[in-house]
Design an enzyme around this catalytic site. Structure first.
Site, PDB file in Angstrom:
ATOM      1  N   GLU A  57      32.605  26.566  68.137  1.00  0.00           N
ATOM      2  CA  GLU A  57      32.858  25.393  68.968  1.00  0.00           C
ATOM      3  C   GLU A  57      33.315  25.823  70.367  1.00  0.00           C
ATOM      4  O   GLU A  57      34.250  26.617  70.499  1.00  0.00           O
ATOM      5  CB  GLU A  57      33.943  24.526  68.338  1.00  0.00           C
TER       6      GLU A  57
ATOM      7  N   LEU B 276      31.145  20.355  65.801  1.00  0.00           N
ATOM      8  CA  LEU B 276      32.540  20.516  65.418  1.00  0.00           C
ATOM      9  C   LEU B 276      32.657  20.404  63.902  1.00  0.00           C
ATOM     10  O   LEU B 276      32.964  19.344  63.363  1.00  0.00           O
ATOM     11  CB  LEU B 276      33.395  19.446  66.122  1.00  0.00           C
TER      12      LEU B 276
ATOM     13  N   GLU C  70      33.699  23.367  60.904  1.00  0.00           N
ATOM     14  CA  GLU C  70      33.888  24.768  60.525  1.00  0.00           C
ATOM     15  C   GLU C  70      33.025  25.156  59.323  1.00  0.00           C
ATOM     16  O   GLU C  70      32.560  26.293  59.216  1.00  0.00           O
ATOM     17  CB  GLU C  70      35.367  25.026  60.223  1.00  0.00           C
TER      18      GLU C  70
ATOM     19  N   GLN D 236      38.132  28.045  65.749  1.00  0.00           N
ATOM     20  CA  GLN D 236      38.965  27.777  66.916  1.00  0.00           C
ATOM     21  C   GLN D 236      40.462  27.975  66.648  1.00  0.00           C
ATOM     22  O   GLN D 236      41.192  28.480  67.491  1.00  0.00           O
ATOM     23  CB  GLN D 236      38.702  26.345  67.379  1.00  0.00           C
ATOM     24  N   PHE D 237      40.906  27.556  65.459  1.00  0.00           N
ATOM     25  CA  PHE D 237      42.292  27.754  65.056  1.00  0.00           C
ATOM     26  C   PHE D 237      42.321  28.049  63.561  1.00  0.00           C
ATOM     27  O   PHE D 237      41.530  27.495  62.792  1.00  0.00           O
ATOM     28  CB  PHE D 237      43.141  26.501  65.335  1.00  0.00           C
TER      29      PHE D 237
ATOM     30  N   TYR E  52      42.173  25.277  61.145  1.00  0.00           N
ATOM     31  CA  TYR E  52      40.884  24.611  60.945  1.00  0.00           C
ATOM     32  C   TYR E  52      40.021  25.312  59.896  1.00  0.00           C
ATOM     33  O   TYR E  52      38.995  24.777  59.482  1.00  0.00           O
ATOM     34  CB  TYR E  52      40.104  24.550  62.261  1.00  0.00           C
TER      35      TYR E  52
ATOM     36  N   HIS F  52      47.807  23.873  65.226  1.00  0.00           N
ATOM     37  CA  HIS F  52      47.382  24.949  66.111  1.00  0.00           C
ATOM     38  C   HIS F  52      48.210  26.217  65.914  1.00  0.00           C
ATOM     39  O   HIS F  52      47.771  27.298  66.285  1.00  0.00           O
ATOM     40  CB  HIS F  52      47.473  24.503  67.569  1.00  0.00           C
TER      41      HIS F  52
END
Length: 723
Positions: free
Chosen positions: A410, A439, A441, A463-464, A467, A512
Site C-alpha cells: 500500500e 488496501l 493485507e 504498512q504496520f 495490520y 500503529h
C-alpha cells in the site's frame, strides 16, 4: 461386488435396471465439441475418483487410511480439467480428485490411483507431500498442493495470474507459459470467507483497471457448508453482476454442459486475459467426510434427492443415450477400475511411513537453487544517514541487481510509503515492479505468494505490524507450508517488510504501535529479522533477499518505525545513530550476533529499539562503575543459542531487554536457552513490555522498557543501588 458399500448400491441398481437420470438439458456431442472417446475418458476419470473415495473409507475402517473427505458429487470437474492445458497452473479445491485424475491423461507416465492411495495412507512414498498430509498436487501436472478448506489459496491464485502479465513486461521467463490461464476452485461455503471475498475483489479490481488477469475461479456449489445450507441463488446473485468478472454457470452433474462452460471460460480467460467466475452446480454425496453423520442435520428426503442426482448416474445415462457404451461395458469399466483401486491399495499400505521427527521436518526448509544476482555497477553513498534512507538505498540496489525482484504494498509507489522509505523507486523501476496495491493485507501477501510461485522474488510491505494480524494465515497456512506439504517441490520465496514495534510517541495507539510478534516466531521455517540501526537494516535486508533468491526462504524483516528517522543517541544533534551505507555485499547471516563493548560485569541482550535504549542505559551504568557489553540478536528466529551463550558466559550477570510482551516473547526463549546451557538462573533477568496494548498520547511508552527501567533492573541484578 459382494463387498459393495451402501453408498454404491444406487449405481449398482441403475446398472441392473439400465435406468439413468437425464440431464437438465439434452445436448449433442457435436454441439459441444466432444467426441465419444473423450466422453468415455471423462467417465472413467469420474469412476476412478469415486472408487478412490469409497476405498478410502474401507481403508479407514481397517485402520490403514487417514483421510475420507472425498470428491463424491463433484466429479464433473473432470470436464473442467480437460478444458485447460496441463501447463495451466491449478490451485484445487479438496474435492477435485477427478480433475487431477483427468489431467493425468494429458501427461505421460502418471499414476494417479497409486499416488492418491499413497496420500490416503500417509506413506512417505506419496509423491507430492511425502506422507505429511493428503493433498491434491503434482509437480508434473502443475497442481501446487493446497490444504485449505476456507479458500485461503485464492489470494495466491490471483497473484499467480498477475505474474503472467508481469513476466511479459519483464521480457519472458517464469514457471508457466505466458499465455497460461490460472485455475482455482473452491466450495460455495468458502465463497463467504474473507479470503475468498478478498481474492474476488482483488481480481475484479485489477481487471476493472485493465490489468491482465487470466484467471478462472471455479465455485463448486453443492449447497452445503458441512451442515449449513447455502441460501438458494446466493452465489449467482453475488457474482452475476460483479465488476470485472465474466460470469458463467453450468450443471456440474452433466459432463456435456460442464465441458461447454469450461471451454468458454478457458477461451475467455486466455484470449481476453480477464477473470472468469465459473459457477458449477453439483451435489455433495456421503456427507462432509467419513465421520460426518449427515442424518443428524439433513432430512432423509433431502439426502435421497441428492443421491438420485449422482453425477455418475447422469454420465452413465449420457453414454447410454448417445450409444457410446452398453450396460455391460459400463459395468465392466466400473468393476475393473474398482478392482484396480483395491489391488493397488493392498500394495500401498505396505509402503513406508514417516516415523522420525527429522523425516517429518525435512521439507520445512526448501532446497537451495542457483542465485540470479547481477554485479553492482553503481556508486555507494557513504554519507551517514538514518535507517529509512539506508533502506531506500539498499532497495534501489537490490532492484537493480535482481531483475526478477518485484515490490508490492500500500502506498509504496507514488507516495513512497508512509515513512518515505520507498521514495523514488517506482519512478526508477516502473509501476509494474513497484506495485501500489489495494488496501488489503491478505491480498498483498497472496499476491506475493503467487508471484513467488511463478519464479519472481517479491518484497512485500505491510504498512504496520498491527495490520498483519488480519492476514497472518497467508504466512502461517500458505507461504510457510508450501515446501512442507510438497516435499520441497513447490516454494514461494519472498521477503516481507513490516513496519512495527513501539516508541512512536503520541502516534496511532496500538493500531500503529504494535509489539506482538509471537505469531511470526512460531511459524516453522519462517525467518524473522529485526535491525537496530540503518547499517544493520541494510545487512539484514540484503541477506533476506539472498535467502529468498538462493535458498527459497520466506523472510520477514521487522523494521522499528521509531528508528526510521531517528538520528541521535544521547543528545539532540549528536547524529550518533546515523551510519554509513555498508555497501552491496554487506550481509548479516542468520543467527549472526552483533556486539558493543567488552564489559564483563553485565551483558545486555536485546534487539531493535532495545539496542538503542540499552546503549543509552550503558552510559549511565558505566558511570556507576559497571562494565557493560551489549549483544544484538538481529535475528528473532533461528537464534544461535550456542553463540549467544559463548558471548555472555564470562559475564557476571545477563539482562535480556525485550520490547515485546512478556508472555510469548523472545526473552522466554533466550532465558531458557541460557539456563539449558549451564548459566544459573540467579545470574539472569529479563525486562520486557507489559502484557498490554500500547495506548495513545503521553502514556504511549509506559508499558514498554525504558532507559530508566533498564538501569534500575541492571543495578538490582548486579547488587547495586544507583546514585
Amino acid at each position: 461386488m459382494a463387498d459393495a458399500l451402501p453408498q454404491e448400491q444406487r449405481f449398482l441398481d441403475a446398472l441392473r435396471h439400465d435406468d439413468w437420470p437425464a440431464p437438465e438439458q439434452e445436448r449433442r456431442l457435436d454441439e459441444v465439441g466432444l467426441d465419444r472417446e473423450a466422453l468415455v475418458e471423462l467417465f472413467e476419470s469420474q469412476l476412478t475418483s469415486r472408487h478412490l473415495d469409497l476405498h478410502a473409507r474401507r481403508l479407514q475402517a481397517r485402520g490403514e487410511g487417514f483421510y475420507t473427505i472425498g470428491s463424491a458429487g463433484h466429479e464433473g470437474n473432470a470436464a473442467i480439467a480437460r478444458a485447460f492445458r496441463p501447463d495451466d497452473p491449478a490451485f484445487l479445491h479438496y474435492r477435485d480428485a477427478a480433475f487431477l485424475i483427468q489431467r493425468s491423461h494429458a501427461v505421460p507416465d502418471q499414476t494417479p490411483i497409486r499416488d492418491l492411495l499413497l496420500s490416503f495412507v500417509a506413506s512417505a512414498d506419496d509423491p507430492i507431500s511425502g506422507g505429511r498430509h493428503k493433498v491434491l498436487g503434482s509437480k508434473a501436472l502443475h497442481i501446487p498442493p493446497q490444504t485449505s478448506t476456507i479458500a485461503s489459496h485464492l489470494p495466491k491464485a490471483v497473484g499467480a495470474a498477475h505474474s503472467l502479465g508481469l513476466w511479459r513486461r519483464l521480457g519472458g521467463g517464469g514457471e508457466w507459459p505466458q499465455d497460461s490461464v490460472v485455475v482455482c476452485s473452491f466450495g460455495d461455503a468458502s465463497f463467504n470467507h474473507s479470503s475468498a471475498q478478498g481474492a474476488l475483489n482483488a481480481a475484479g479490481w485489477a481487471a476493472w483497471q485493465g490489468m491482465p488477469m487470466p484467471l478462472v475461479m471455479v465455485c463448486e456449489d453443492n449447497g452445503l457448508g458441512i451442515s449449513m445450507p447455502t441460501p438458494p441463488g446466493w452465489i449467482a446473485a453475488s457474482m452475476q453482476g460483479r465488476p470485472g468478472f465474466h460470469y458463467l454457470e453450468c450443471d456440474g452433474l452433466d459432463l456435456l454442459d460442464t465441458w461447454r462452460a469450461a471451454r468458454e471460460a478457458a477461451h475467455a480467460a486466455r484470449i481476453h486475459r480477464r477473470p472468469v467466475f465459473l459457477h458449477m452446480r453439483c451435489v455433495r454425496l456421503y456427507g462432509h467426510a467419513g465421520s460426518d453423520a449427515e442424518q443428524a442435520y439433513r432430512s432423509a428426503a433431502r439426502i435421497e434427492a441428492d443421491e438420485a442426482r449422482d453425477p455418475l448416474l447422469v454420465s452413465a445415462g449420457l453414454l447410454r443415450r448417445h450409444g457410446v457404451l452398453s450396460v455391460d461395458e459400463i459395468a465392466e469399466r466400473y468393476r475393473a477400475i474398482g478392482d484396480r483401486v483395491a489391488r493397488e491399495a493392498e500394495e500401498v499400505i505396505r509402503r513406508p511411513k514417516l516415523s522420525r521427527a527429522q523425516e517429518v521436518m525435512a521439507s520445512i526448509v526448501p532446497p537451495p537453487r542457483a542465485g540470479r544476482r547481477k554485479d553492482w555497477q553503481g556508486e555507494v553513498d557513504t554519507t551517514p544517514a538514518p535507517m529509512a534512507r539506508l533502506i531506500n538505498q539498499a532497495l534501489q540496489r537490490l532492484m537493480a541487481r535482481y531483475p526478477h525482484l518485484v515490490m508490492a504494498g500500500e502506498d509504496i509507489g507514488r507516495k513512497g510509503g508512509v515513512y518515505g522509505v520507498t521514495q523514488r523507486l517506482q519512478a526508477q523501476f516502473g509501476p509494474h515492479r513497484v506495485i501500489d496495491t489495494l488496501l488489503d493485507e491478505q491480498s498483498i501477501l497472496g499476491l506475493g505468494i503467487g508471484l513467488a510461485q511463478s519464479g519472481l522474488v517479491p518484497i512485500l510491505e505491510i504498512q504496520f505490524l498491527a495490520y498483519l494480524h488480519n492476514a497472518e494465515d497467508q504466512l502461517r497456512g500458505e507461504a510457510a507450508t508450501l515446501s512442507f506439504f510438497s516435499n520441497g517441490q513447490y516454494t514461494n520465496p519472498m521477503v516481507v517488510r513490516i513496519a512495527g514495534l513501539g516508541y512512536q510517541k503520541g502516534f496511532g495507539g496500538h493500531f500503529h504501535n504494535d509489539n506482538a510478534i509471537a505469531v511470526l516466531r512460531d511459524i516453522p521455517g519462517l525467518l524473522v529479522a529485526c535491525p537496530a540501526s540503518g547499517q544493520e537494516a541494510v545487512g539484514l535486508l540484503q541477506e533476506a533477499v539472498r535467502l529468498a533468491d538462493e535458498e527459497q526462504r520466506v523472510v520477514v524483516v521487522l523494521e522499528p518505525i521509531a528508528r526510521y528517522h531517528g538520528r541521535d543517541l544521547l543528545e539532540e544533534g549528536d547524529d550518533r545513530w546515523c551510519f554509513a551505507d555498508p555497501g552491496p555485499e554487506y550481509r548479516l547471516a542468520v543467527g549472526e550476533l552483533g556486539q558493543w563493548g567488552e564489559g564483563r560485569d553485565l551483558a545486555i541482550v536485546s534487539y531493535g529499539n532495545g539496542i538503542h535504549l540499552s546503549r543509552q542505559a550503558a552510559v549511565r551504568l558505566e558511570a556507576e562503575g559497571i562494565a557493560v557489553r551489549i549483544i544484538d540478536l538481529r535475528w528473532l528466529t533461528a537464534i544461535d543459542h550456542e553463540a549467544l551463550h559463548d558471548r555472555v558466559a564470562d559475564c557476571a550477570r545477563v539482562l535480556v531487554v525485550d520490547e515485546c510482551r512478556r508472555s510469548g516473547s523472545v526473552s522466554e526463549e533466550l532465558i531458557t536457552g541460557l539456563v539449558e546451557r549451564g548459566i544459573p538462573g540467579e545470574r539472569l533477568a529479563r525486562l520486557s513490555a507489559e502484557d498490554s496494548f500500547i495506548p495513545l498520547g503521553p502514556a504511549a511508552t509506559v508499558t514498554l522498557p525504558s532507559v530508566e527501567g533498564i538501569v534500575e533492573r541492571a543495578l538490582g541484578l548486579v547488587g547495586r543501588q544507583g546514585r
